[in-house]
Motif scaffolding. Sequence first.
Motif, mmCIF file in Angstrom:
data_model
loop_
_atom_site.group_PDB
_atom_site.id
_atom_site.type_symbol
_atom_site.label_atom_id
_atom_site.label_comp_id
_atom_site.label_asym_id
_atom_site.label_seq_id
_atom_site.Cartn_x
_atom_site.Cartn_y
_atom_site.Cartn_z
ATOM 1 N N PRO A 1 0.803 -1.235 0.000
ATOM 2 C CA PRO A 1 0.000 0.000 0.000
ATOM 3 C C PRO A 1 0.832 1.279 0.000
ATOM 4 O O PRO A 1 0.367 2.312 -0.491
ATOM 5 N N GLY A 2 2.078 1.264 0.538
ATOM 6 C CA GLY A 2 2.852 2.499 0.669
ATOM 7 C C GLY A 2 3.913 2.699 -0.382
ATOM 8 O O GLY A 2 4.567 3.760 -0.410
ATOM 9 N N VAL A 3 4.125 1.715 -1.273
ATOM 10 C CA VAL A 3 5.192 1.837 -2.272
ATOM 11 C C VAL A 3 4.917 2.982 -3.236
ATOM 12 O O VAL A 3 5.806 3.783 -3.563
ATOM 13 N N GLU A 4 3.691 3.083 -3.689
ATOM 14 C CA GLU A 4 3.361 4.133 -4.669
ATOM 15 C C GLU A 4 3.594 5.517 -4.086
ATOM 16 O O GLU A 4 4.112 6.409 -4.772
ATOM 17 N N ARG A 5 3.231 5.701 -2.811
ATOM 18 C CA ARG A 5 3.469 7.005 -2.188
ATOM 19 C C ARG A 5 4.962 7.289 -2.095
ATOM 20 O O ARG A 5 5.405 8.416 -2.322
ATOM 21 N N PHE A 6 5.756 6.270 -1.787
ATOM 22 C CA PHE A 6 7.205 6.471 -1.698
ATOM 23 C C PHE A 6 7.790 6.842 -3.056
ATOM 24 O O PHE A 6 8.646 7.741 -3.155
ATOM 25 N N ILE A 7 7.343 6.159 -4.118
ATOM 26 C CA ILE A 7 7.835 6.476 -5.467
ATOM 27 C C ILE A 7 7.443 7.902 -5.856
ATOM 28 O O ILE A 7 8.261 8.665 -6.396
ATOM 29 N N ASN A 8 6.210 8.282 -5.570
ATOM 30 C CA ASN A 8 5.763 9.648 -5.882
ATOM 31 C C ASN A 8 6.571 10.675 -5.092
ATOM 32 O O ASN A 8 6.896 11.752 -5.607
ATOM 33 N N TYR A 9 6.895 10.335 -3.844
ATOM 34 C CA TYR A 9 7.696 11.249 -3.020
ATOM 35 C C TYR A 9 9.085 11.423 -3.634
ATOM 36 O O TYR A 9 9.612 12.541 -3.706
ATOM 37 N N MET A 10 9.694 10.328 -4.068
ATOM 38 C CA MET A 10 11.012 10.397 -4.700
ATOM 39 C C MET A 10 10.965 11.221 -5.984
ATOM 40 O O MET A 10 11.848 12.048 -6.253
ATOM 41 N N GLN A 11 9.936 11.020 -6.785
ATOM 42 C CA GLN A 11 9.836 11.751 -8.037
ATOM 43 C C GLN A 11 9.642 13.244 -7.832
ATOM 44 O O GLN A 11 10.181 14.065 -8.578
ATOM 45 N N SER A 12 8.883 13.612 -6.804
ATOM 46 C CA SER A 12 8.630 15.036 -6.567
ATOM 47 C C SER A 12 9.790 15.725 -5.860
ATOM 48 O O SER A 12 10.129 16.871 -6.180
ATOM 49 N N LYS A 13 10.436 15.038 -4.912
ATOM 50 C CA LYS A 13 11.487 15.667 -4.122
ATOM 51 C C LYS A 13 12.872 15.546 -4.754
ATOM 52 O O LYS A 13 13.732 16.415 -4.542
ATOM 53 N N ILE A 14 13.113 14.463 -5.501
ATOM 54 C CA ILE A 14 14.444 14.228 -6.073
ATOM 55 C C ILE A 14 14.460 14.521 -7.566
ATOM 56 O O ILE A 14 15.125 15.447 -8.034
ATOM 57 N N PHE A 15 13.665 13.761 -8.316
ATOM 58 C CA PHE A 15 13.690 13.919 -9.771
ATOM 59 C C PHE A 15 13.015 15.210 -10.213
ATOM 60 O O PHE A 15 13.326 15.759 -11.267
ATOM 61 N N GLY A 16 12.105 15.701 -9.404
ATOM 62 C CA GLY A 16 11.413 16.939 -9.782
ATOM 63 C C GLY A 16 12.117 18.197 -9.343
ATOM 64 O O GLY A 16 11.648 19.301 -9.629
ATOM 65 N N ARG A 17 13.245 18.085 -8.645
ATOM 66 C CA ARG A 17 13.977 19.262 -8.170
ATOM 67 C C ARG A 17 15.225 19.459 -9.022
ATOM 68 O O ARG A 17 16.001 18.526 -9.246
ATOM 69 N N LYS A 18 15.435 20.674 -9.472
ATOM 70 C CA LYS A 18 16.541 20.978 -10.383
ATOM 71 C C LYS A 18 17.875 20.733 -9.683
ATOM 72 O O LYS A 18 18.145 21.251 -8.608
ATOM 73 N N GLY A 19 18.728 19.942 -10.321
ATOM 74 C CA GLY A 19 20.052 19.657 -9.788
ATOM 75 C C GLY A 19 20.073 18.644 -8.686
ATOM 76 O O GLY A 19 21.156 18.303 -8.179
ATOM 77 N N ALA A 20 18.933 18.138 -8.272
ATOM 78 C CA ALA A 20 18.912 17.203 -7.153
ATOM 79 C C ALA A 20 19.539 15.868 -7.508
ATOM 80 O O ALA A 20 20.169 15.230 -6.669
ATOM 81 N N THR A 21 19.348 15.435 -8.757
ATOM 82 C CA THR A 21 19.864 14.125 -9.148
ATOM 83 C C THR A 21 21.373 14.095 -9.247
ATOM 84 O O THR A 21 21.961 13.026 -9.403
ATOM 85 N N ARG A 22 22.021 15.250 -9.191
ATOM 86 C CA ARG A 22 23.485 15.256 -9.212
ATOM 87 C C ARG A 22 24.062 14.844 -7.858
ATOM 88 O O ARG A 22 25.233 14.513 -7.743
#
Length: 325
Positions: free
Chosen positions: A263-284
């Motif tokens: 039940p919580g995996v999707e929320r974790f993936i969405n959190y990663m996408q918004s906080k890490i992949f969705g933030r400029k320069g974060a993936t570096r």
Amino acid sequence: IPSEFFERVYTICEKLPETKPWDACMGLSCIVALYILKYMKDYDYKDEKYNYVPPKWQRGCRNFVWLIGTARNAFIAIVSALICLILMYLGYPEDTITLTGPIVGGLPPFAPPSFSTVENNATVEFGKMMQNLNAGIIVIPLIGYLENIAIAKTFGGIVLLALAFLTNWFYYIPKPALAAIIITAVLTMIDFSIIRKLWKVKKLDLIPFAVSFIVSFFGLEFGILAGVGVSIIFILQAAAMPRIEMFADEAYVLKINGNLSYPGVERFINYMQSKIFGRKGATRKCVVIDCSHMFLIDYTTTQGFNQILEEFKRFDSKLHFAEVH
């Protein structure tokens, strides 16, 4: 008396004028006496505090008081029955105080329960009884089990011995005394301090408590089911929405406070996408997932981690797992 709570309260209030004065006096007196005996049994003499060593006769009196207080239910039943016998000896009518009346002696035969009953000169089969119970078929066995535990804790083996040998004498036990014994036994099971404890420990636990209490007015089985349902919702909510904390410095640290399952995996993936992949320069930056508070995962969780790893490979970034158990 009807089974519904509000109808029962209305019926009791309606029939209050029919109460016999002797019955009311006997019942209230027994309740007061039972609480006094309970207080005497649990009284702390504070001998150690005052360095006092009681003599033998005083210890004997205390043990006698403790014995009477422990067997207070049987003591009140015997004393009230003696009072009724004395009143009849003095010439008062037998119905001055409502007595229990004749009871069939002996223990019931050891046999499996009956799967049919007779009601209004008609046999009601087991299937019909289940239909009449509806949702109560799930809860009534549990309630009966809890009631038996309460009776066993209150009266113990005295019940079995009395049913086997003393049923003929039950005739003279007044019903007000029995009602007082049952009332005090139930009241001692009510723990009002639980509300304060729940407020201090976890305020959300007051919600299933309040729901069970309110819905129980419309049926005890519905109250239990409602409380269980609300508790299940809280459990599912915690599983579907795990608490995630993120710390950003030279690397991003994601801390999952709790187990991560389907039940919580999707929320974790969405959190990663918004906080890490969705933030400029974060993936570096390097990303660390702190698993110190995570002790259980399932197959869907591993698939979600694989999906996140693929995203990191696409951005040529690094992902580390720390404190994996």
